[in-house]
Design an enzyme around this catalytic site. Structure first.
Site, PDB file in Angstrom:
ATOM      1  N   GLU A   1      43.478  37.332  39.672  1.00 15.43           N
ATOM      2  CA  GLU A   1      43.121  36.150  40.469  1.00 15.43           C
ATOM      3  C   GLU A   1      43.333  34.949  39.553  1.00 15.43           C
ATOM      4  O   GLU A   1      42.470  34.592  38.763  1.00 15.43           O
ATOM      5  CB  GLU A   1      41.664  36.209  40.950  1.00 15.43           C
ATOM      6  CG  GLU A   1      41.373  35.082  41.923  1.00 15.43           C
ATOM      7  CD  GLU A   1      39.904  34.667  42.001  1.00 15.43           C
ATOM      8  OE1 GLU A   1      39.550  33.974  42.964  1.00 15.43           O
ATOM      9  OE2 GLU A   1      39.120  35.000  41.100  1.00 15.43           O
TER      10      GLU A   1
ATOM     11  N   ASP B   1      38.877  39.245  38.535  1.00 18.35           N
ATOM     12  CA  ASP B   1      38.247  38.038  39.061  1.00 18.35           C
ATOM     13  C   ASP B   1      38.378  36.873  38.082  1.00 18.35           C
ATOM     14  O   ASP B   1      38.168  37.038  36.877  1.00 18.35           O
ATOM     15  CB  ASP B   1      36.757  38.345  39.294  1.00 18.35           C
ATOM     16  CG  ASP B   1      36.040  37.214  39.987  1.00 18.35           C
ATOM     17  OD1 ASP B   1      36.279  37.019  41.186  1.00 18.35           O
ATOM     18  OD2 ASP B   1      35.241  36.515  39.334  1.00 18.35           O
TER      19      ASP B   1
HETATM   20  C1  GLC Z   1      36.268  34.593  42.445  1.00 12.80           C
HETATM   21  C2  GLC Z   1      35.791  35.333  43.666  1.00 12.80           C
HETATM   22  C3  GLC Z   1      34.678  34.545  44.294  1.00 12.80           C
HETATM   23  C4  GLC Z   1      33.565  34.397  43.287  1.00 12.80           C
HETATM   24  C5  GLC Z   1      34.056  33.784  41.983  1.00 12.80           C
HETATM   25  C6  GLC Z   1      33.058  33.950  40.873  1.00 12.80           C
HETATM   26  O1  GLC Z   1      36.872  33.388  42.764  1.00 12.80           O
HETATM   27  O2  GLC Z   1      36.851  35.571  44.547  1.00 12.80           O
HETATM   28  O3  GLC Z   1      34.207  35.143  45.468  1.00 12.80           O
HETATM   29  O4  GLC Z   1      32.556  33.581  43.824  1.00 12.80           O
HETATM   30  O5  GLC Z   1      35.231  34.399  41.534  1.00 12.80           O
HETATM   31  O6  GLC Z   1      32.986  35.279  40.473  1.00 12.80           O
END
Ligand code: GLC
Length: 526
Positions: free
Chosen positions: A247, A203
């Site tokens: 991500e 994440d």
């Molecule tokens: C990422 C996740 C999202 C979350 C954020 C903070 O972007 O996909 O859902 O709110 O991180 O953890």
């Protein structure tokens, strides 16, 4: 399960656990529900599931506020059930990816609670970003940095110090300069890898390293790559090696590719493609860019149409402006769902034929739309609340799935359920339920099943080369071995290249053999 580089071609299904299937009848999806639906996922023809955070959490950000990284929230089940799930998924030929959230934790996490209970300047506070405020009494935040969810990125505690949170105030940021934070996460990785987890989705992977007092820039800072090189060494000690999926939202393509060097992450989500509008030139540009960016690091591209953070594509593609950007998200933007559905079908065939891995978000295969008319009182997303309601937030893409039946909860919960689904489902989802679509020719679900099956069967799909074919400017046409995908984003019918066989099309072809507008087809070339 033999292929060690499975992640290069995989179709990976994202499970938003709270909304997938409810086994115990409390209105919230759980591990029992997921386990009971493994046959559905196996039948769909996906290679792996990615499960969003399942850890104990006060749910201030849908579980991305983690209170304990080595346990399962009782609302979802137990660690023993998670272990069973991994075993059963493997038996069904499905790999399991879990979500690791290294940038922050919940304000209820033991480390943060200890930091709050300790004095300013204490080693406990050093694991986070505690600082004195500005102003005569320290009443102003240390800097003007804004949270990604809106509002200030600093929150003040009782003794007057402030702590940093790039997201909601319930999500304090870890101090990644501290060796204890690094050790802790390496240990968390081993904890899950030892339990048979095949890979992790990382994440907010690019924002870990920062010095918020020196600079407003928290993305892609010096030192981030050492973190993932260390993680890669750990992942590679396992047999088979575990996969690292980042991500990484970075507009700079070269900076993005640096995360995918051979000693770092295996793959990362392609948000540039996800955000692109339904326009041939723009999509073509993103496809070319993606391939060019991945080639030097020899990493496979990934292709994503939606996830739990973005507006569902049926709604997006039915609007006048069809791209996606967080900053532009507004309420009450009209959408022609029939047009959006037609385009989403075409987009699926386009996306699934591109070279690399493919991620789909639960409900995408059913053609669900964004639920836009949720009562404000039911909206949970901090993006909604911290924007004062200007941004509708992300609840609308997180509504529980319809499985069967003519009225809510549409088989999401068992018939003797004691609770309603945690977000209400639209009445017309009876027509979009799994049972209503399964085995029905022409249904959205059938298109996905057919496409996923072919994607697996045809050796030239998945990872490998692609080659553009000549086409009109409003048409995208490319070959993968002896197959071709043609997608018509214009308004006039499009001629198809010479072919032996039509494998699959998003709508029937015209009688004269041309491809209608907003449609896509897979061909075996002559
Ligand atoms: C990422 C996740 C999202 C979350 C954020 C903070 O972007 O996909 O859902 O709110 O991180 O953890």
């Amino acid at each position: 399960m033999a292929d060690q580089a499975w992640w290069r071609s995989a179709a990976i299904y994202q499970v938003y656990l709270r909304s997938f299937a409810d086994g115990n009848g409390d209105g919230v999806g759980d591990l029992a529900g997921l386990r009971s639906r493994l046959p559905y996922l196996a039948g769909l023809g996906i290679d792996a599931i990615w499960i969003v955070p399942w850890y104990p959490s006060p749910l201030a950000d849908g579980g991305y506020d983690v209170a304990d990284f080595r346990a399962i929230d009782p609302i979802f089940g137990t660690l023993a059930e998670a272990e069973k799930l991994i075993e059963e998924a493997h038996a069904a030929g499905i790999r399991v990816i879990c979500d690791i959230v290294p940038n922050h934790c919940s304000d209820q996490h033991a480390w943060f609670q200890r930091a709050l209970a300790s004095a300013p300047g204490s080693p406990e506070r050093d694991l986070f970003w505690f600082r004195k405020g500005r102003g005569a009494e320290g009443e102003l935040p240390p800097t003007d940095l804004q949270s990604i969810f809106g509002g200030p990125a600093w929150t003040r505690v009782a003794d007057g110090e402030w702590y940093l949170h790039l997201f909601a105030s319930e999500q304090p940021d870890f101090n990644w300069d501290h060796p204890a934070v690094r050790d802790e996460f390496e240990d968390i990785l081993r904890f899950w890898f030892d339990r048979g987890i095949d890979g992790i989705r990382i994440d907010s992977a690019a924002v870990l390293i920062k010095d918020p007092l020196v600079s407003d820039v928290y993305e892609d800072n010096e030192g981030i790559h050492e973190v993932y090189q260390a993680w890669r060494r750990i992942a590679d000690t396992y047999t088979p090696p575990r996969a690292l999926i980042g991500e990484v939202w970075l507009p700079d393509h070269e900076a993005f590719a640096r995360y995918l060097r051979p000693d770092e992450l295996h793959t990362a989500f392609n948000f540039a493609f996800l955000g692109a509008p339904w326009e041939a030139a723009e999509l073509r540009k993103e496809i070319d860019m993606t391939i060019a960016v991945h080639a030097p690091v020899a990493a496979p591209a990934t292709w994503v149409l939606s996830n739990h953070d973005v507006t569902r594509e049926v709604t997006r593609f039915g609007r006048e402006v069809t791209n996606f950007a967080f900053a532009d998200k507004r309420r009450d933007v009209p959408s022609d769902l029939e047009l959006g559905t037609r385009r989403a079908r075409a987009a699926a065939l386009l996306t699934m034929s591109l070279p690399g891995a493919y991620y789909l978000y639960q409900g995408e295969e059913l053609g669900l739309e964004e639920v836009e008319d949720l009562d404000d009182a039911l909206r949970e997303d901090p993006m909604f609340h911290r924007s004062g309601g200007v941004n509708p937030g992300r609840d609308g893409c997180r509504v529980p799935l319809p499985w069967s039946g003519t009225s809510a909860p549409f088989g999401f919960s068992p018939s003797d359920a004691t609770g309603d689904p945690w977000l209400p489902q639209p009445a017309h989802w009876s027509e979009l339920s799994v049972a209503a679509q399964q085995g029905v020719p022409g249904s959205f679900l059938q298109l996905y099943c057919d496409a996923l099956r072919l994607r697996r069967q045809e050796p030239s799909l998945g990872d490998g080369p692609m080659r553009w074919l000549d086409s009109e400017s409003q048409v995208l046409a490319f070959a993968r071995g002896d197959l071709a995908n043609v997608t018509n984003l214009g308004t006039a019918p499009a001629a198809l290249p010479a072919h032996r066989e039509v494998l699959l099309s998003s709508v029937p072809l015209n009688e004269d053999g041309t491809l209608p507008a907003d449609a896509s087809v897979w061909l075996r070339l002559a």
